[in-house]
Design a protein around this motif. Structure first.
Motif, PDB file in Angstrom:
ATOM      1  N   SER A   1       0.813  -1.210   0.000  1.00  0.00           N
ATOM      2  CA  SER A   1       0.000   0.000   0.000  1.00  0.00           C
ATOM      3  C   SER A   1       0.847   1.261   0.000  1.00  0.00           C
ATOM      4  N   LYS A   2       2.150   1.125   0.242  1.00  0.00           N
ATOM      5  CA  LYS A   2       3.019   2.290   0.360  1.00  0.00           C
ATOM      6  C   LYS A   2       4.055   2.397  -0.756  1.00  0.00           C
ATOM      7  N   THR A   3       4.190   1.395  -1.577  1.00  0.00           N
ATOM      8  CA  THR A   3       5.275   1.415  -2.558  1.00  0.00           C
ATOM      9  C   THR A   3       4.914   0.599  -3.785  1.00  0.00           C
ATOM     10  N   THR A   4       5.796   0.614  -4.791  1.00  0.00           N
ATOM     11  CA  THR A   4       5.636  -0.226  -5.964  1.00  0.00           C
ATOM     12  C   THR A   4       6.255  -1.583  -5.659  1.00  0.00           C
ATOM     13  N   ARG A   5       6.128  -2.496  -6.605  1.00  0.00           N
ATOM     14  CA  ARG A   5       6.807  -3.775  -6.444  1.00  0.00           C
ATOM     15  C   ARG A   5       8.322  -3.552  -6.474  1.00  0.00           C
ATOM     16  N   ALA A   6       9.024  -4.320  -5.660  1.00  0.00           N
ATOM     17  CA  ALA A   6      10.465  -4.129  -5.539  1.00  0.00           C
ATOM     18  C   ALA A   6      11.195  -5.361  -6.036  1.00  0.00           C
ATOM     19  N   TYR A   7      12.139  -5.150  -6.952  1.00  0.00           N
ATOM     20  CA  TYR A   7      12.881  -6.251  -7.552  1.00  0.00           C
ATOM     21  C   TYR A   7      14.361  -6.133  -7.231  1.00  0.00           C
ATOM     22  N   GLN A   8      14.956  -7.254  -6.885  1.00  0.00           N
ATOM     23  CA  GLN A   8      16.398  -7.330  -6.699  1.00  0.00           C
ATOM     24  C   GLN A   8      17.007  -7.972  -7.946  1.00  0.00           C
ATOM     25  N   HIS A   9      18.273  -7.675  -8.194  1.00  0.00           N
ATOM     26  CA  HIS A   9      18.946  -8.203  -9.381  1.00  0.00           C
ATOM     27  C   HIS A   9      20.286  -8.816  -9.001  1.00  0.00           C
ATOM     28  N   LYS A  10      20.605  -9.933  -9.618  1.00  0.00           N
ATOM     29  CA  LYS A  10      21.914 -10.530  -9.419  1.00  0.00           C
ATOM     30  C   LYS A  10      22.951  -9.659 -10.124  1.00  0.00           C
ATOM     31  N   GLU A  11      24.041  -9.365  -9.424  1.00  0.00           N
ATOM     32  CA  GLU A  11      25.053  -8.509 -10.019  1.00  0.00           C
ATOM     33  C   GLU A  11      25.614  -9.098 -11.311  1.00  0.00           C
ATOM     34  N   GLU A  12      25.807 -10.422 -11.336  1.00  0.00           N
ATOM     35  CA  GLU A  12      26.349 -11.035 -12.549  1.00  0.00           C
ATOM     36  C   GLU A  12      25.422 -10.863 -13.754  1.00  0.00           C
ATOM     37  N   ASP A  13      24.110 -10.787 -13.491  1.00  0.00           N
ATOM     38  CA  ASP A  13      23.157 -10.568 -14.586  1.00  0.00           C
ATOM     39  C   ASP A  13      23.306  -9.163 -15.156  1.00  0.00           C
ATOM     40  N   ILE A  14      23.417  -8.177 -14.273  1.00  0.00           N
ATOM     41  CA  ILE A  14      23.567  -6.788 -14.722  1.00  0.00           C
ATOM     42  C   ILE A  14      24.899  -6.604 -15.445  1.00  0.00           C
ATOM     43  N   VAL A  15      25.962  -7.191 -14.904  1.00  0.00           N
ATOM     44  CA  VAL A  15      27.279  -7.096 -15.540  1.00  0.00           C
ATOM     45  C   VAL A  15      27.241  -7.725 -16.931  1.00  0.00           C
ATOM     46  N   LYS A  16      26.576  -8.874 -17.054  1.00  0.00           N
ATOM     47  CA  LYS A  16      26.486  -9.555 -18.361  1.00  0.00           C
ATOM     48  C   LYS A  16      25.749  -8.679 -19.371  1.00  0.00           C
ATOM     49  N   ILE A  17      24.679  -8.026 -18.952  1.00  0.00           N
ATOM     50  CA  ILE A  17      23.941  -7.129 -19.842  1.00  0.00           C
ATOM     51  C   ILE A  17      24.842  -5.992 -20.316  1.00  0.00           C
ATOM     52  N   LEU A  18      25.606  -5.435 -19.401  1.00  0.00           N
ATOM     53  CA  LEU A  18      26.524  -4.354 -19.752  1.00  0.00           C
ATOM     54  C   LEU A  18      27.611  -4.833 -20.700  1.00  0.00           C
ATOM     55  N   GLN A  19      28.165  -5.996 -20.436  1.00  0.00           N
ATOM     56  CA  GLN A  19      29.201  -6.554 -21.310  1.00  0.00           C
ATOM     57  C   GLN A  19      28.662  -6.821 -22.711  1.00  0.00           C
ATOM     58  N   ASP A  20      27.439  -7.296 -22.787  1.00  0.00           N
ATOM     59  CA  ASP A  20      26.818  -7.548 -24.088  1.00  0.00           C
ATOM     60  C   ASP A  20      26.634  -6.270 -24.890  1.00  0.00           C
ATOM     61  N   ASN A  21      26.620  -5.138 -24.185  1.00  0.00           N
ATOM     62  CA  ASN A  21      26.497  -3.842 -24.852  1.00  0.00           C
ATOM     63  C   ASN A  21      27.847  -3.162 -25.052  1.00  0.00           C
ATOM     64  N   GLY A  22      28.921  -3.919 -24.850  1.00  0.00           N
ATOM     65  CA  GLY A  22      30.252  -3.408 -25.141  1.00  0.00           C
ATOM     66  C   GLY A  22      30.935  -2.668 -24.012  1.00  0.00           C
ATOM     67  N   PHE A  23      30.460  -2.847 -22.781  1.00  0.00           N
ATOM     68  CA  PHE A  23      31.045  -2.150 -21.644  1.00  0.00           C
ATOM     69  C   PHE A  23      31.920  -3.074 -20.802  1.00  0.00           C
ATOM     70  N   GLN A  24      32.804  -2.458 -20.043  1.00  0.00           N
ATOM     71  CA  GLN A  24      33.541  -3.153 -18.998  1.00  0.00           C
ATOM     72  C   GLN A  24      33.422  -2.347 -17.716  1.00  0.00           C
TER      73      GLN A  24
END
Length: 232
Positions: free
Chosen positions: A188-211
């Motif tokens: 009633s006080k907030t939106t849904r809250a999602y946590q993310h695995k760091e390795e998933d976020i890093v992989k997404i960034l790497q796939d976009n050419g980042f380090q």
């Protein structure tokens, strides 16, 4: 025949409606200087630590005044304002028109007729342009990883060299806190809250050419945020 199919609302709609309604007053207060309860004060201090970390990274590079920066999901302008005060050219946007309006008011109180700030009401995937740096803080918590990936992909297309993100890390401890209701306020006080695995976020960034260049972690009693600086 009775139709028992439940109508679902996508997270983007939930976020937009929340921050244009009950969530606006709540978070404007948290991100402001008014009186708040103990939990809200802890969140305010944690959020400010994340802002301070990112600003210090950019200042340490010694060229902040020469940069064009996109503050994607700017909220009430907590990051936009210090960046603009340091001389950066900032485009700041948020999905909530009320949040952008509050950001405009706060900017006016501190900077008279700032020419290096532009504000817009947009969701992340509607932002256009090209920027030296794109920053997205405390937004991905509102979206599941598959949607966050699409958003990161789009933000990656907007930056010439650097993308800075923050997200709630998915760990056993934080997942446990979330489940027992001690980490996030009730529905009633907030939106849904999602946590993310760091390795998933890093992989997404790497796939976009980042380090990954720099990492940071803000950890208080009720606020947890992993910060990643990714460069090409």
């Amino acid at each position: 025949m009775v139709n028992t199919t439940k109508k679902t609302i996508d997270d983007k709609t939930v976020v937009k409606e929340y921050f244009n309604a009950t969530g606006f007053e709540r978070w404007r207060n948290i991100y402001g200087e008014g009186k708040v309860n103990k939990v809200q004060l802890d969140i305010r201090q944690g959020h400010q630590q994340t802002i301070d970390t990112v600003v210090s990274w950019l200042k340490d590079d010694g060229n902040l005044s020469q940069l064009s920066i996109c503050d994607a999901g700017c909220g009430v302008g907590s990051l936009t304002l210090p960046l603009a005060q340091e001389g950066a050219t900032v485009y700041a946007s948020d999905i909530s028109a009320k949040m952008v309006g509050e950001a405009a008011e706060r900017i006016k109180q501190v900077m008279k007729n700032p020419r290096n700030i532009r504000l817009g009401v947009q969701d992340l995937e509607s932002i256009r342009g090209s920027y030296d740096t794109v920053i997205c803080l405390d937004v991905l918590i509102h979206y599941p990883t598959e949607d966050a990936a699409k958003m990161i992909n789009h933000l990656s297309s907007l930056t010439k060299s650097r993308l800075i993100l923050s997200f709630a890390p998915k760990t056993f401890f934080l997942t446990l806190l979330k489940r027992i209701g001690e980490f996030f306020p009730g529905p009633s006080k907030t939106t849904r809250a999602y946590q993310h695995k760091e390795e998933d976020i890093v992989k997404i960034l790497q796939d976009n050419g980042f380090q990954i260049k720099r990492t940071g972690m803000t950890s208080t009693s009720f606020y947890y945020s992993r910060i990643l600086e990714a460069v090409r």
